[in-house]
Design a protein around this motif. Structure first.
Motif, mmCIF file in Angstrom:
data_model
loop_
_atom_site.group_PDB
_atom_site.id
_atom_site.type_symbol
_atom_site.label_atom_id
_atom_site.label_comp_id
_atom_site.label_asym_id
_atom_site.label_seq_id
_atom_site.Cartn_x
_atom_site.Cartn_y
_atom_site.Cartn_z
ATOM 1 N N GLY A 24 33.180 84.464 26.084
ATOM 2 C CA GLY A 24 33.077 84.591 27.528
ATOM 3 C C GLY A 24 33.210 83.255 28.216
ATOM 4 N N SER A 25 32.693 83.152 29.437
ATOM 5 C CA SER A 25 32.801 81.938 30.225
ATOM 6 C C SER A 25 31.941 80.838 29.654
ATOM 7 C CB SER A 25 32.364 82.231 31.671
ATOM 8 O OG SER A 25 32.261 81.032 32.400
ATOM 9 N N HIS A 26 32.459 79.590 29.735
ATOM 10 C CA HIS A 26 31.685 78.465 29.215
ATOM 11 C C HIS A 26 30.417 78.231 30.028
ATOM 12 C CE1 HIS A 26 34.697 76.491 32.016
ATOM 13 N NE2 HIS A 26 33.550 76.198 32.567
ATOM 14 N N ALA A 27 30.372 78.728 31.260
ATOM 15 C CA ALA A 27 29.208 78.488 32.100
ATOM 16 C C ALA A 27 28.014 79.328 31.692
ATOM 17 C CB ALA A 27 29.554 78.779 33.565
ATOM 18 N N THR A 28 28.244 80.351 30.844
ATOM 19 C CA THR A 28 27.135 81.237 30.493
ATOM 20 C C THR A 28 26.790 81.192 29.010
ATOM 21 O OG1 THR A 28 28.675 83.087 30.183
ATOM 22 C CG2 THR A 28 27.716 82.811 32.379
ATOM 23 N N LEU A 29 27.404 80.251 28.273
ATOM 24 C CA LEU A 29 27.101 80.145 26.852
ATOM 25 C C LEU A 29 25.735 79.504 26.662
ATOM 26 C CD1 LEU A 29 30.551 78.941 25.517
ATOM 27 C CD2 LEU A 29 29.525 81.165 25.168
ATOM 28 N N GLU A 30 24.803 80.263 26.159
ATOM 29 C CA GLU A 30 23.447 79.755 25.995
ATOM 30 C C GLU A 30 22.902 80.211 24.643
ATOM 31 O OE1 GLU A 30 20.949 80.760 29.226
ATOM 32 O OE2 GLU A 30 22.259 79.947 30.762
ATOM 33 N N PRO A 31 23.192 79.482 23.569
ATOM 34 C CA PRO A 31 22.692 79.879 22.258
ATOM 35 C C PRO A 31 21.191 79.745 22.178
ATOM 36 C CG PRO A 31 23.630 77.673 22.165
ATOM 37 C CD PRO A 31 23.914 78.213 23.536
ATOM 38 N N ALA A 32 20.567 80.624 21.401
ATOM 39 C CA ALA A 32 19.116 80.556 21.247
ATOM 40 C C ALA A 32 18.716 79.273 20.548
ATOM 41 C CB ALA A 32 18.634 81.768 20.452
ATOM 42 N N SER A 33 19.517 78.836 19.565
ATOM 43 C CA SER A 33 19.243 77.586 18.879
ATOM 44 C C SER A 33 20.520 77.107 18.228
ATOM 45 C CB SER A 33 18.147 77.781 17.823
ATOM 46 O OG SER A 33 18.569 78.709 16.847
ATOM 47 N N ASP A 34 20.613 75.793 18.031
ATOM 48 C CA ASP A 34 21.792 75.208 17.422
ATOM 49 C C ASP A 34 21.512 75.046 15.942
ATOM 50 O OD1 ASP A 34 24.098 73.943 16.813
ATOM 51 O OD2 ASP A 34 23.987 72.439 18.388
ATOM 52 N N VAL A 35 21.807 76.093 15.170
ATOM 53 C CA VAL A 35 21.423 76.107 13.760
ATOM 54 C C VAL A 35 22.229 75.123 12.936
ATOM 55 C CG1 VAL A 35 20.645 78.492 13.840
ATOM 56 C CG2 VAL A 35 23.025 78.006 13.268
ATOM 57 N N LEU A 36 23.372 74.652 13.462
ATOM 58 C CA LEU A 36 24.189 73.711 12.714
ATOM 59 C C LEU A 36 23.798 72.254 12.965
ATOM 60 C CD1 LEU A 36 27.723 75.322 13.151
ATOM 61 C CD2 LEU A 36 26.102 75.579 11.270
ATOM 62 N N ALA A 37 22.857 72.013 13.870
ATOM 63 C CA ALA A 37 22.439 70.656 14.186
ATOM 64 C C ALA A 37 21.151 70.326 13.433
ATOM 65 C CB ALA A 37 22.217 70.497 15.684
ATOM 66 N N LEU A 38 21.173 69.228 12.706
ATOM 67 C CA LEU A 38 19.991 68.798 11.984
ATOM 68 C C LEU A 38 19.096 67.956 12.892
ATOM 69 C CD1 LEU A 38 21.715 67.693 8.664
ATOM 70 C CD2 LEU A 38 20.537 69.833 9.122
ATOM 71 N N LEU A 159 30.881 72.858 23.294
ATOM 72 C CA LEU A 159 31.386 72.006 22.216
ATOM 73 C C LEU A 159 31.445 72.762 20.894
ATOM 74 C CD1 LEU A 159 29.496 68.719 23.145
ATOM 75 C CD2 LEU A 159 31.978 69.061 23.207
ATOM 76 N N ARG A 160 30.424 73.556 20.602
ATOM 77 C CA ARG A 160 30.431 74.340 19.365
ATOM 78 C C ARG A 160 31.604 75.327 19.355
ATOM 79 N NH1 ARG A 160 28.188 71.812 15.438
ATOM 80 N NH2 ARG A 160 25.957 71.477 15.586
ATOM 81 N N ALA A 161 31.865 75.941 20.498
ATOM 82 C CA ALA A 161 32.909 76.952 20.560
ATOM 83 C C ALA A 161 34.307 76.361 20.471
ATOM 84 C CB ALA A 161 32.774 77.770 21.853
ATOM 85 N N HIS A 162 34.504 75.169 21.058
ATOM 86 C CA HIS A 162 35.848 74.618 21.156
ATOM 87 C C HIS A 162 36.123 73.470 20.187
ATOM 88 C CE1 HIS A 162 35.264 76.723 24.993
ATOM 89 N NE2 HIS A 162 36.579 76.887 24.984
ATOM 90 N N TRP A 163 35.097 72.719 19.838
ATOM 91 C CA TRP A 163 35.270 71.604 18.897
ATOM 92 C C TRP A 163 34.653 71.915 17.539
ATOM 93 C CZ3 TRP A 163 34.173 66.191 21.485
ATOM 94 C CH2 TRP A 163 35.075 65.995 22.551
ATOM 95 N N GLY A 164 33.493 72.566 17.555
ATOM 96 C CA GLY A 164 32.754 72.796 16.317
ATOM 97 C C GLY A 164 31.695 71.763 16.052
ATOM 98 N N VAL A 165 31.675 70.681 16.814
ATOM 99 C CA VAL A 165 30.664 69.626 16.703
ATOM 100 C C VAL A 165 30.228 69.242 18.114
ATOM 101 C CG1 VAL A 165 31.472 68.696 14.504
ATOM 102 C CG2 VAL A 165 32.484 67.863 16.624
ATOM 103 N N VAL A 166 29.025 68.700 18.243
ATOM 104 C CA VAL A 166 28.487 68.421 19.577
ATOM 105 C C VAL A 166 28.526 66.946 19.932
ATOM 106 C CG1 VAL A 166 27.002 70.452 19.547
ATOM 107 C CG2 VAL A 166 26.102 68.280 18.708
ATOM 108 N N MET A 167 29.187 66.133 19.133
ATOM 109 C CA MET A 167 29.360 64.715 19.437
ATOM 110 C C MET A 167 30.807 64.322 19.191
ATOM 111 S SD MET A 167 26.025 62.882 17.712
ATOM 112 C CE MET A 167 24.375 63.574 17.864
#
Length: 225
Positions: A24-38, A159-167
């Motif tokens: 959906g829209s990037h403005a409404t992406l709200e994951p409960a938690s970022d399980v891939l981030a340590l 970033l997770r949806a389009h890059w796969g990483v948040v940095m």
């Protein structure tokens, strides 16, 4: 060190490319938690090999070049300065903190360092091309996402949806030994990079779609970090 597959898996309702099935829209992406981030970033070394017709390889290298940084907005610098000040006076681990005057000076210096650094990043945007693999140049972050700041949950979701990483990627270099000409006026370039916690599979998938005549092969080195 975590064990990871050598290709993008299907997990948590995501495709091989890493895109949520109903993003959906990037403005409404709200994951409960970022399980891939340590809790502490695990930087992973990769090699990306791009091969194909010389003209298309040249088009890719031109499109991928950029400053390598992200000109985030920092809307809450004042609040962050106060948070740092409180943490310096009363450290969360219970150790002895700094005196209030010293803590305020250090917190303000840290705030100014962030401000100055982002000023330099903004000045290089659209000018510097020293980085051979700039994800922001290839897959730009929308202005409304940049305005949220790097720690906002919706920014992480985009970033997770389009890059796969948040940095942004780090330690990026063109591997001279991997730049070679192949038969039939074809070429190959190899780029080494380090990514935070995970391989940028969604970005790789997007590049394969954008440059269909090129072969993108990424090799994660999970022992190199």
């Amino acid at each position: 060190m975590k064990s990871r597959p050598s290709e993008s898996p299907v997990r948590n309702g995501k495709s091989r490319a890493g895109h949520p099935e109903d993003a959906g829209s990037h403005a409404t992406l709200e994951p409960a938690s970022d399980v891939l981030a340590l809790p502490h970033t695990d930087w992973l070394r990769h090699e990306l090999r791009v091969a194909g017709p010389a003209i298309q390889v040249a088009e890719f290298t031109a499109a991928a070049a950029g400053p390598g940084g992200i000109h985030w907005a920092y809307p809450d610098l004042d609040y962050e300065e106060d948070d740092r000040y409180l943490a310096l006076v009363n450290p969360p681990d219970g150790s002895q903190g700094l005196r209030p005057a010293a803590a305020r000076i250090l917190a303000r210096e840290l705030r100014e360092a962030v401000f100055q650094h982002q000023g330099k990043v903004r000045a290089l945007a659209g000018v510097s091309r020293l980085c051979p693999l700039d994800l922001h140049a290839l897959i730009p972050i929308p202005a409304e996402i940049l305005d949220l700041g790097p720690d906002h949950k919706n920014a992480h979701a985009w970033l997770r949806a389009h890059w796969g990483v948040v940095m942004a990627l780090r330690k990026i270099r063109l591997v001279a030994a991997g730049c070679k000409k192949l038969r039939g006026k074809k070429e190959q370039v190899t780029i080494e990079f380090w990514s935070a916690d995970w391989t940028p599979w969604p970005a790789i998938a997007a590049l394969r779609q954008r440059f269909p005549e090129l072969i993108f092969s990424v090799t994660p080195d999970y022992e190199g970090g």
